[in-house]
Design a protein around this motif. Structure first.
Motif, mmCIF file in Angstrom:
data_model
loop_
_atom_site.group_PDB
_atom_site.id
_atom_site.type_symbol
_atom_site.label_atom_id
_atom_site.label_comp_id
_atom_site.label_asym_id
_atom_site.label_seq_id
_atom_site.Cartn_x
_atom_site.Cartn_y
_atom_site.Cartn_z
ATOM 1 N N UNK A 142 0.802 -1.227 0.000
ATOM 2 C CA UNK A 142 0.000 0.000 0.000
ATOM 3 C C UNK A 142 0.835 1.277 0.000
ATOM 4 N N UNK A 143 2.095 1.203 0.418
ATOM 5 C CA UNK A 143 2.897 2.415 0.593
ATOM 6 C C UNK A 143 3.174 3.144 -0.715
ATOM 7 N N UNK A 144 3.057 2.464 -1.828
ATOM 8 C CA UNK A 144 3.305 3.090 -3.128
ATOM 9 C C UNK A 144 2.070 3.800 -3.668
ATOM 10 N N UNK A 145 0.968 3.802 -2.911
ATOM 11 C CA UNK A 145 -0.292 4.360 -3.391
ATOM 12 C C UNK A 145 -0.845 5.367 -2.385
ATOM 13 N N UNK A 146 -1.818 6.129 -2.829
ATOM 14 C CA UNK A 146 -2.438 7.130 -1.969
ATOM 15 C C UNK A 146 -3.852 6.763 -1.527
ATOM 16 N N UNK A 147 -4.481 5.842 -2.270
ATOM 17 C CA UNK A 147 -5.912 5.603 -2.081
ATOM 18 C C UNK A 147 -6.232 4.106 -2.121
ATOM 19 N N UNK A 148 -7.199 3.715 -1.305
ATOM 20 C CA UNK A 148 -7.728 2.358 -1.343
ATOM 21 C C UNK A 148 -9.207 2.403 -1.693
ATOM 22 N N UNK A 149 -9.652 1.457 -2.525
ATOM 23 C CA UNK A 149 -11.040 1.437 -2.985
ATOM 24 C C UNK A 149 -11.715 0.142 -2.546
ATOM 25 N N UNK A 150 -12.800 0.280 -1.822
ATOM 26 C CA UNK A 150 -13.620 -0.862 -1.416
ATOM 27 C C UNK A 150 -14.808 -0.967 -2.351
ATOM 28 N N UNK A 151 -14.933 -2.109 -3.027
ATOM 29 C CA UNK A 151 -16.022 -2.350 -3.964
ATOM 30 C C UNK A 151 -16.850 -3.555 -3.518
ATOM 31 N N UNK A 152 -18.134 -3.496 -3.781
ATOM 32 C CA UNK A 152 -19.031 -4.645 -3.607
ATOM 33 C C UNK A 152 -19.128 -5.082 -2.145
#
Length: 385
Positions: free
Chosen positions: A18-28
């Motif tokens: 996760x450290x290489x990203x800014x956002x997490x998306x929860x779907x469904x």
């Protein structure tokens, strides 16, 4: 067709993903607004002789003594978490990773949850999404429709409901092409290999391939499902590779456990995320540690969430039988708690629920851990597509 680029990571193998990203998306994920069929109770009883005899006995007793026909096709239960509780559960899991959360709730065939959540300031930008039951040939498929235009959302739901009630494949195709024409909408083929309607694997797979041949160009991604077994998800990854589709996360949460997978992205809002999937055709799916737990144990835990009482919940939603619904003698759908004679469930049913609940505690829980050992480890036959 532009090439796809899917990356799959498992947090228990790569804590730094996760450290290489800014956002997490929860779907469904599902809320108390989602109607879940109780037909599985009848289906399960048919394969267990002792349970079948007990089931048939009380079905006949209800009919002969009370003039009451048990109908497990129309009866349903609802997940325990109210919309904002479900939203906050997903949001908190992503925040704990140090990421900005984007959460898309998609209940079965209704948008009441996101419309309600939008009234709360910190969740005002939640997309209007739904899991649509789309009839196709000899079965139905569940399709994730995310980020409907708010102004037209109710009109879209009327059109979707009419199609679900019918059998016209041409209307299903027309709907998908019209939705595909809206740049902000994301269309996902949810758990494509799950024979949810028990038509048989051969029939189900024939319909999957026929569906993708007809409208696969409208499906922006195929789901790796957080509640399905790793072996099935490996087959889904192979299907996506063969059809040239992007893979995407979809937790399918119904209980108290947050989604077992999310998407990692740099998108700052849901519109940007849709562009990343639809146009850039890039997806990074992150499986959370709970996915590695034995699959049968997780399914059992989700079932326990459905039959557990929650005294801290709002009145009228605390008992499991307040969250399960059946038609009364006049055909009106009512909570089961209102149908029991004397206000209590029949003793055999009550004892059965209590026996199931024992799986949460002590020796029984430990024995379940022994019965379902090992990890549900996702090892795809490719890491990047």
């Amino acid at each position: 067709m532009k090439a796809t680029h899917t990356t799959i990571s498992c947090l228990w193998k790569n804590e730094g993903a996760p450290s290489a990203y800014t956002t997490g998306v929860s779907l469904h994920s599902h809320t108390s607004m989602s109607e879940e069929s109780l037909s599985f109770i009848h289906d399960m009883s048919q394969g267990l002789p002792l349970v079948k005899r007990l089931f048939d006995h009380y079905t006949a007793k209800c009919r002969d003594q009370h003039g009451f026909i048990l109908d497990f096709q129309s009866a349903h239960w609802r997940p325990p978490l109210r919309p904002l509780m479900a939203y906050d559960l997903e949001e908190n899991q992503i925040t704990e990773l140090g990421l900005k959360p984007l959460v898309s709730i998609s209940d079965h065939d209704n948008i009441d949850a996101p419309m309600q959540i939008r009234m709360v300031p910190h969740a005002r930008t939640v997309p209007v999404s739904v899991e649509w039951t789309a009839p196709w040939g000899r079965t139905c498929f569940h399709l994730g429709i995310h980020n409907l235009p708010t102004a037209d959302a109710r009109a879209w739901m009327d059109r979707l409901a009419a199609a679900t009630a019918g059998t016209d494949e041409s209307e299903v195709e027309s709907i998908l092409r019209d939705l595909h024409a809206i740049p902000q909408v994301l269309l996902i083929f949810n758990h494509p290999l799950w024979d949810l309607y028990s038509v048989g694997n051969e029939v189900h797979m024939a319909e999957v391939h026929r569906f993708l041949a007809a409208v696969g160009d409208c499906m922006h991604a195929i789901e790796l499902n957080g509640l399905r077994h790793a072996s099935e998800n490996r087959q889904v990854s192979a299907l996506a590779r063969s059809t040239g589709h992007l893979l995407i996360s979809g937790g399918d949460r119904h209980g108290l456990e947050p989604n077992a997978n999310i998407n990692l992205t740099h998108a700052q809002n849901f519109h940007e995320f849709v562009h990343e999937i639809r146009v850039e055709r890039r997806s990074h799916v992150l499986f959370m540690p709970q996915y590695a737990q034995p699959w049968k144990r997780r399914i059992l835990a989700s079932t326990l969430d459905a039959v557990t009482d929650y005294p801290d919940f709002m009145p009228g939603w605390q008992r499991w039988d307040e969250r399960a619904f059946h038609k009364d003698r006049e055909g009106v759908m009512r909570p089961m708690s209102e149908l029991w004679e004397g206000g209590k469930p029949p003793l055999p049913l009550l004892l059965g629920v209590r026996a199931v609940r024992m799986a949460r505690h002590g020796t029984v829980a430990r024995s379940i851990g022994v019965a379902f050992p090992g990890k549900n480890d996702f090892r795809p036959d490719y890491e990047v597509l």
